[in-house]
Design a protein around this motif. Structure first.
Motif, short mmCIF file in Angstrom:
data_model
loop_
_atom_site.label_atom_id
_atom_site.label_comp_id
_atom_site.label_asym_id
_atom_site.label_seq_id
_atom_site.Cartn_x
_atom_site.Cartn_y
_atom_site.Cartn_z
N UNK A 1 0.86 -1.16 0.00
CA UNK A 1 0.00 0.00 0.00
C UNK A 1 0.91 1.23 0.00
N UNK A 2 0.58 2.18 -0.81
CA UNK A 2 1.36 3.41 -0.88
C UNK A 2 0.79 4.40 0.13
N UNK A 3 1.66 4.91 0.99
CA UNK A 3 1.23 5.89 1.99
C UNK A 3 1.43 7.31 1.49
N UNK A 4 2.55 7.58 0.82
CA UNK A 4 2.81 8.92 0.26
C UNK A 4 3.61 8.77 -1.04
N UNK A 5 3.34 9.68 -1.97
CA UNK A 5 4.15 9.81 -3.17
C UNK A 5 5.04 11.03 -2.95
N UNK A 6 6.33 10.81 -2.96
CA UNK A 6 7.24 11.93 -2.71
C UNK A 6 7.46 12.77 -3.96
N UNK A 7 7.17 12.25 -5.13
CA UNK A 7 7.43 13.00 -6.34
C UNK A 7 8.91 13.00 -6.66
N UNK A 8 9.30 13.85 -7.58
CA UNK A 8 10.69 13.88 -8.00
C UNK A 8 11.56 14.47 -6.90
N UNK A 9 12.66 13.81 -6.64
CA UNK A 9 13.65 14.30 -5.67
C UNK A 9 15.01 14.26 -6.34
N UNK A 10 15.78 15.30 -6.14
CA UNK A 10 17.13 15.30 -6.70
C UNK A 10 17.92 14.16 -6.09
N UNK A 62 -1.29 6.28 10.39
CA UNK A 62 0.12 6.19 10.04
C UNK A 62 0.43 7.07 8.83
N UNK A 63 -0.45 7.06 7.84
CA UNK A 63 -0.25 7.89 6.65
C UNK A 63 -0.25 9.36 7.02
N UNK A 64 -1.17 9.76 7.89
CA UNK A 64 -1.25 11.15 8.31
C UNK A 64 0.02 11.57 9.06
N UNK A 65 0.51 10.72 9.96
CA UNK A 65 1.74 11.02 10.70
C UNK A 65 2.94 11.12 9.76
N UNK A 66 3.06 10.15 8.85
CA UNK A 66 4.17 10.14 7.91
C UNK A 66 4.14 11.37 7.01
N UNK A 67 2.96 11.69 6.46
CA UNK A 67 2.83 12.86 5.59
C UNK A 67 3.20 14.14 6.33
N UNK A 68 2.75 14.27 7.58
CA UNK A 68 3.08 15.47 8.36
C UNK A 68 4.57 15.61 8.59
N UNK A 69 5.22 14.51 8.98
CA UNK A 69 6.67 14.55 9.23
C UNK A 69 7.45 14.89 7.96
N UNK A 70 7.08 14.25 6.86
CA UNK A 70 7.81 14.49 5.61
C UNK A 70 7.54 15.89 5.06
N UNK A 71 6.33 16.42 5.30
CA UNK A 71 6.02 17.78 4.87
C UNK A 71 6.84 18.79 5.69
N UNK A 72 6.93 18.59 6.99
CA UNK A 72 7.73 19.48 7.84
C UNK A 72 9.19 19.47 7.43
N UNK A 73 9.66 18.31 6.96
CA UNK A 73 11.06 18.19 6.51
C UNK A 73 11.24 18.71 5.08
N UNK A 75 10.10 17.47 2.38
CA UNK A 75 10.40 16.35 1.51
C UNK A 75 9.14 15.86 0.80
N UNK A 76 7.99 16.47 1.13
CA UNK A 76 6.71 15.98 0.63
C UNK A 76 5.73 17.14 0.51
N UNK A 77 4.96 17.12 -0.56
CA UNK A 77 3.89 18.09 -0.75
C UNK A 77 2.57 17.31 -0.75
N UNK A 78 1.66 17.62 0.17
CA UNK A 78 0.42 16.84 0.28
C UNK A 78 -0.37 16.81 -1.03
#
Length: 159
Positions: A1-10, A62-73, A75-78
């Protein structure tokens, strides 16, 4: 199951660091696959995607927690669409064009996925979280595992 798509990252941003970038804590979410595959798009157009929906309030948390952490870093756009817990069964590829390349038209699905057997409908703890780096190429997408996290089992009896 995919929790977040990070998109393109350098490449430099991803690095070769194999540590857990999420730092998640807590119990593994209890999940249960639902019996009947779901087609997308649901009506009208011919379906080009089939998935099994997953019943799991814990996965949504879990998805909400992960998305929040990665957005704060940063590294992720909701995403605009809401989280949909599912496991992909089949995705139709685009049709090949004469002379090479691919058209935007999806190939027809010749055989729809059937119902899930009874023994696969039992709830289970999802104890591993793996990050994948997706590399897009002309031939198609390839994915390589990056860091992996483990969640402790809850100790709940699994039927």
């Amino acid at each position: 199951m995919t929790l977040v798509f990070l998109g393109w990252q350098a490449r430099k941003g991803c690095g070769s660091d194999r540590r857990d970038p999420a730092g998640l804590r807590g119990d593994a979410p209890l999940m249960q696959l639902l019996r009947d595959p779901v087609a997308r798009p649901p009506r009208g157009k011919r379906p080009n995607f089939f998935a099994l929906e997953v019943s799991s309030p814990g996965a949504a948390l879990l998805q909400d927690e992960l998305a929040s952490r990665l957005e704060k870093a940063r590294f992720y756009e909701p995403e605009k669409r809401p989280f949909w817990p599912h496991v992909t069964l089949a995705r139709a590829r685009t049709e090949k064009r004469e002379g090479g390349g691919r058209s935007k038209r999806k190939m027809p699905v010749k055989r729809r996925p059937g119902r899930l057997p009874e023994d696969l409908l039992q709830p289970f703890d999802a104890v591993r979280l793996t990050f994948y780096r997706s590399i897009l190429r002309r031939e198609g997408r390839s994915t390589t595992p990056w860091p992996r996290s483990s969640c402790p089992r809850t100790g709940r009896p699994v039927k």
